[in-house]
Structure formats: C-alpha cells, structure tokens
Write an enzyme that holds these catalytic residues in place. Sequence first.
Site, mmCIF file in Angstrom:
data_model
loop_
_atom_site.group_PDB
_atom_site.id
_atom_site.type_symbol
_atom_site.label_atom_id
_atom_site.label_comp_id
_atom_site.label_asym_id
_atom_site.label_seq_id
_atom_site.Cartn_x
_atom_site.Cartn_y
_atom_site.Cartn_z
ATOM 1 N N ARG A 124 104.462 70.196 25.237
ATOM 2 C CA ARG A 124 103.130 70.082 25.827
ATOM 3 C C ARG A 124 102.541 71.467 26.047
ATOM 4 O O ARG A 124 103.266 72.444 26.205
ATOM 5 C CB ARG A 124 103.194 69.328 27.160
ATOM 6 C CG ARG A 124 103.686 67.894 27.020
ATOM 7 C CD ARG A 124 103.523 67.128 28.319
ATOM 8 N NE ARG A 124 104.051 65.778 28.220
ATOM 9 C CZ ARG A 124 103.386 64.752 27.711
ATOM 10 N NH1 ARG A 124 102.160 64.930 27.248
ATOM 11 N NH2 ARG A 124 103.930 63.548 27.656
ATOM 12 N N GLY A 125 101.216 71.519 26.081
ATOM 13 C CA GLY A 125 100.551 72.791 26.316
ATOM 14 C C GLY A 125 100.675 73.719 25.121
ATOM 15 O O GLY A 125 100.980 73.306 24.005
ATOM 16 N N ASP A 132 100.405 54.749 25.093
ATOM 17 C CA ASP A 132 99.543 54.069 26.064
ATOM 18 C C ASP A 132 98.364 53.339 25.423
ATOM 19 O O ASP A 132 97.720 52.521 26.076
ATOM 20 C CB ASP A 132 98.994 55.076 27.080
ATOM 21 C CG ASP A 132 100.082 55.673 27.950
ATOM 22 O OD1 ASP A 132 101.207 55.142 27.931
ATOM 23 O OD2 ASP A 132 99.818 56.674 28.639
ATOM 24 N N GLU A 146 102.712 52.504 35.255
ATOM 25 C CA GLU A 146 103.057 53.680 36.057
ATOM 26 C C GLU A 146 101.893 54.226 36.875
ATOM 27 O O GLU A 146 102.103 54.867 37.903
ATOM 28 C CB GLU A 146 103.614 54.789 35.164
ATOM 29 C CG GLU A 146 102.636 55.343 34.147
ATOM 30 C CD GLU A 146 103.224 56.507 33.358
ATOM 31 O OE1 GLU A 146 103.911 57.347 33.965
ATOM 32 O OE2 GLU A 146 102.993 56.558 32.138
ATOM 33 N N VAL A 171 111.992 53.657 25.398
ATOM 34 C CA VAL A 171 110.862 53.215 24.579
ATOM 35 C C VAL A 171 110.340 54.357 23.720
ATOM 36 O O VAL A 171 110.061 54.195 22.531
ATOM 37 C CB VAL A 171 109.738 52.657 25.480
ATOM 38 C CG1 VAL A 171 108.481 52.389 24.666
ATOM 39 C CG2 VAL A 171 110.196 51.391 26.185
ATOM 40 N N THR A 200 95.889 66.352 22.901
ATOM 41 C CA THR A 200 96.088 66.986 21.600
ATOM 42 C C THR A 200 94.826 66.906 20.757
ATOM 43 O O THR A 200 94.487 67.851 20.034
ATOM 44 C CB THR A 200 97.258 66.316 20.862
ATOM 45 O OG1 THR A 200 98.437 66.420 21.659
ATOM 46 C CG2 THR A 200 97.502 66.978 19.521
ATOM 47 N N GLY A 242 104.174 64.139 24.089
ATOM 48 C CA GLY A 242 105.476 63.509 24.268
ATOM 49 C C GLY A 242 105.916 62.774 23.020
ATOM 50 O O GLY A 242 105.166 62.643 22.051
#
Length: 535
Positions: free
Chosen positions: A245-246, A301, A400, A460, A273, A181
């Site tokens: 992603r992926g 995070d 979250e 953010v 990653t 992301g």
Amino acid sequence: MAAAVKTSGGFCNTQQQWLHSTRDLFLHGSTRSNAKECKSKKTKKPTSLCVKATSAKVELDFNDPSWKQKFQEDWDNRFNLPRITDIYDLKPRPTTFSLKKQRTPTGDEDSTPMDMWNGYVNNDDRALMKVIKYSSPTSAGAECIDPDCSWVEQWVHRAGPRKDIYYEPNEVKAAIVTCGGLCPGLNDVIRQVVFTLETYGVKNIVGIPFGFRGFFEKGLKEMPLSRNLVENINLAGGSFLGVSRGGPKTSEIVDSIQARRIDMLFVLGGNGTHAGANAIHDECRKRKLKVSVVAVPKTIDNDIPLMDKTFGFDTAVEEAQRAINSAYIEARSAYHGIGLVKLMGRSSGFIAMHASLSSGQVDVCLIPEVSFALDGEYGVLQHLEQLIKNKGFCVVCVAEAAGQVSELSVELLQNSGATDASGNAILSDIGVHMQQKIKTHFKGIGVHADIKYIDPTYMVRACRANASDAILCTVLGQNAVHGAFAGFSGITSCICNTHYVYLPVTQVITAPKRVNHKGRMWHRCLTSTGQPDFR
C-alpha cells in the site's frame, strides 16, 4: 451518474424531499441516513419550483425542454476516453493482433472468405450503462435523473481490439504493477496481460514488484515476464509480483517510468490505486510522455462505482459462504449457539449481503449502509434473544464497517481517524465488539449463550479465483492491453450492464459504490434472513 440535484424556489414539498434522497442515491448509490429533512416554509406569494441537476460540467434546468440534450452532451464529454493522440500527432497503423491465423479454410464455397472476417471493435461502438426505465422514483431501486424518471440514454465505450493501433509492438516496453491488498484473480490478470501483449508482438514485458513501492525502493528490481514464466501462476492465490500500500510521490513514479522507458503501464488495484493511476496519467500528459496508463479494477469489496462487479468479488462471496456454513454448523451443534461471522467491506456491505443471500443460513445481516441499534426494544440483541428462544440457535453476518461509517449509519464504535498507507480509514473491530456485547447481554438476562466468532478475512483474500472470476480476469486483462494499443490512457477495463467497456478513471474515483438499501437486492436479503428493522 455524477450529478447532484438541487432545488430553488420559496417552498418545500414532496418533490423536494425526493430530490434530497435521490441526490445521494445518484452520487453514492445509496441515500444517507443523516440527510437534512425538508422543512416547510411559509411564503407570502406562491412561487414555481425550479428543479435543477448539477453535473461535473453543466447545470441542468428540468424546466428547459432541451435539458436531456444538454445532459447527454455533458455525459459524452465526461465519458470521452483520453488518448495519447490528444498530445501527440500520431498516425495509426494496422494492428498486429489477429485471430485469422487460428481459422482454417473449410473449402465451402459459401463460407465467408478469411480476408473478410472481422473480430475487431469499431471505435464508435457503445454500450448502454443503464437498461431499466423506471416509471416513478418510488419504484424499488429507482435511480432517476429527474423527478419524472425520464429515460436518458447513457452510452459508454465498448472494449476490445481495434483495427488500428498507435504503438509499434517491437518498440514497446510494458510494465505491470499490483497494488493494495491481496485479491483472488490477480495472477489471472497478470497472466492474460502478458499473453495478450505477446500476441501483439511485444517482447519487453516487466513486472514492478510490491506495488508502487517497486518504482523507488532500493533493492527491488523489475521482473522480466514471458508466457512461459506466467503460464501456471493462475493456479495459485496471491500476487506473483507482490503487493503493498502507498508509495512515493507521483512525480517520483513518473521519473522512474521515464528512466525505465516504459510505454505502457497496467495498474491492478482498487479505489485508491485507481486514483494513483489517474495521477500518473495526468503527470505523464503534463510532461507530454507517450505512455498509456490502463487500470484493471481489483477489489473484493466490489465498491468501485458504475461497474457491475470487480474481479475477486465472486470468489470472496463463495469463500465467505463457507465461513457462514461453518458458523451455522457450530451454532446449530451448540446449546444456545450463536454463530458470528465478520466479512470484508470497508465502506460497503456487498460481500455480507451476497454471502447471506447465497448461504441461506443467516438470521441477521448487518451492513454499513443501514443503521441499526444493538440495544433497546427493537435492537439486534433483543432479536437474537427471540431467535434463541424460538429455534435455539442463530447466525449473524456483519460487514467490517457496519456501524462505523458515520455518514451512512449511527456510529457504534468511535472512529480514531487514523488511516493506512493507502489513505483508507482504519476501522475498529466490529466483530469483537459485537461478540462482547452479545456475551454481556445474555449474561445479564441469565441465559446461556455459546458464541462462535469467525473472521475469514485473510483466508478469503489469499485463495485463487473461482471459475466466474477467472473468466472475468481473462477478459479484463485482454481488454486492458487492447485499450493501450488503441492509444487510450487514463482508462479502466471493466464490465457494465453485462458488457465489457472502457471508462475514464476520473469517473470511477468520485465516491465508493454502496448497497442501495432501497433496492431489490437488499430487500431480497431481508426476505431471506427474516430480520426486522433494527432502528
């Protein structure tokens, strides 16, 4: 520290209880709430307790006087950096990276001659991973290897430019890819990687568009990069190269690397990653390719283990604080206002904890590492009721994944088991769930409550890096290039114990880093919010 702790013997005591909780702290950065409790057993004959620690490659018996030496030998083996010279017999050549040209003679006879100036890192330079010596496992935030909290030095490789390199810059083709992301600072790292490559003399630099997808998706072509092109990309958020992603199978990515004749691959991303970068590194070694794969840790995070922090985290906390301030103003301005802010944290609560601390406006902070109940006499809702009664408003900050990571806390929401393209669990929306629960609770007791719910996630992620992150990105990007030219591969460029170091990727993908709920930082957060135990 990748060591699991186990006991052998015919009885169980407080020392064994310590081992159960410390094992999870040792491996995951926090103890698990569902850890098995130690049950006493009756034995006919007393037996001695043999305490052992099992690391990745060696089993340690703490009754053995030489266990420290064995631990350090195992540590050195696991944190030894992979090199392309492991599979190629290459001779080093003098580096083309020099800062001497930026120095001007002063004419002072006592000054150091220019040819004696040295700004390079020695291959034997090391940095300590840990610097606190805990006297007891009961010390706040203690991370101990054995029950006595013995001091054992844990050294890792210092990052930076070396005098000798293993690539001819004019022949190098370097590629940069950003995965996962969005995160503040991606463009800063891209920029510095390009700058440093050109300083070495590399002419052929390309960007792989949209993550690993760019290696196989038809219509996606590699993008030539240069200093002039990336000069100002740090002034904007997002990724200049795009993210996704992926991606394809590892073998297909390496097929593409071979076909493109890439010599250095710089991978910017988080936990998943890094696992992908390690798989690419392994496949390149399997095929005996002279390719250096170097990762740069990117995750808002801050949940990659062993590192002080990852780039993007400081900016995320700063932006999250703005959301909390908005929730505070809304709540304070409303009759019985309740500000509810959901922040990122798929498996850890670092953003929620640090944003709550920095804002000073949060009354309740909920993170996945700490169990909590919403209902009941000691639940969150009862506490909110008291806050409304006593001061007329309150602010709640929730990560979250709070209440959804089953091995850490009691599940409040059912987990579907679904995953995204990166293999990450798709979480339920704890923010919306809490919003509805708060509404229902206050309606049930006949008290008006005006809930202001804010989810700043995409705001953010998309902003540009702040000053702190910009500096971190600059150093990490430069060191990634230095590591590649030094012949390292399968490494990540990071900061540990305030020093910039290289770590083997294998050591940072074992498990996510989590908030130590027995540590001082979480205790500071509780002191700031004044919240009770919700269990």
